[in-house]
Design a protein around this motif. Sequence first.
Motif, PDB file in Angstrom:
ATOM      1  N   ASP A  59     -39.569  16.349 -42.973  1.00  0.00           N
ATOM      2  CA  ASP A  59     -40.763  15.852 -42.278  1.00  0.00           C
ATOM      3  C   ASP A  59     -40.479  14.605 -41.444  1.00  0.00           C
ATOM      4  O   ASP A  59     -41.410  13.987 -40.962  1.00  0.00           O
ATOM      5  CB  ASP A  59     -41.921  15.548 -43.241  1.00  0.00           C
ATOM      6  N   PRO A  62     -41.170  15.447 -36.404  1.00  0.00           N
ATOM      7  CA  PRO A  62     -42.383  16.264 -36.413  1.00  0.00           C
ATOM      8  C   PRO A  62     -42.247  17.627 -35.729  1.00  0.00           C
ATOM      9  O   PRO A  62     -42.943  18.567 -36.092  1.00  0.00           O
ATOM     10  CB  PRO A  62     -43.412  15.390 -35.694  1.00  0.00           C
ATOM     11  N   ARG A  65     -39.564  22.072 -38.444  1.00  0.00           N
ATOM     12  CA  ARG A  65     -40.154  22.393 -39.748  1.00  0.00           C
ATOM     13  C   ARG A  65     -39.221  21.913 -40.860  1.00  0.00           C
ATOM     14  O   ARG A  65     -38.063  21.575 -40.626  1.00  0.00           O
ATOM     15  CB  ARG A  65     -40.427  23.875 -39.857  1.00  0.00           C
ATOM     16  N   LYS A  66     -39.700  21.915 -42.074  1.00  0.00           N
ATOM     17  CA  LYS A  66     -38.890  21.498 -43.215  1.00  0.00           C
ATOM     18  C   LYS A  66     -37.720  22.450 -43.409  1.00  0.00           C
ATOM     19  O   LYS A  66     -37.816  23.638 -43.109  1.00  0.00           O
ATOM     20  CB  LYS A  66     -39.724  21.473 -44.490  1.00  0.00           C
TER      21      LYS A  66
END
Length: 90
Positions: A59, A62, A65-66
Amino acid sequence: MPLYEHYTKQVTDTQLADVNNIGKYRSGGACTAAAFLKEFVTSPNWAHLDIAGVMENKDEVPYLRKGMAGRPTRTLVEFITRLSQDKKSI
């Protein structure tokens, strides 16, 4: 990564094997990894890229994605592109 003798001794000064894949101390992990790889590389020109700290997104970025982010890939492609452009001008 700097290839100081200090790190080379950490991976080669062992009683159990010819080369140890971890150092004797907690610090200098990336440098110790480079010293380990140096024992197997036969080419005079090579690079060790320590990407462990940026390979995963939790995170912080931004727009990613993870999970596995591939961030080092972008840097490597840009580096190779610039390197190839420099070679053409020689």
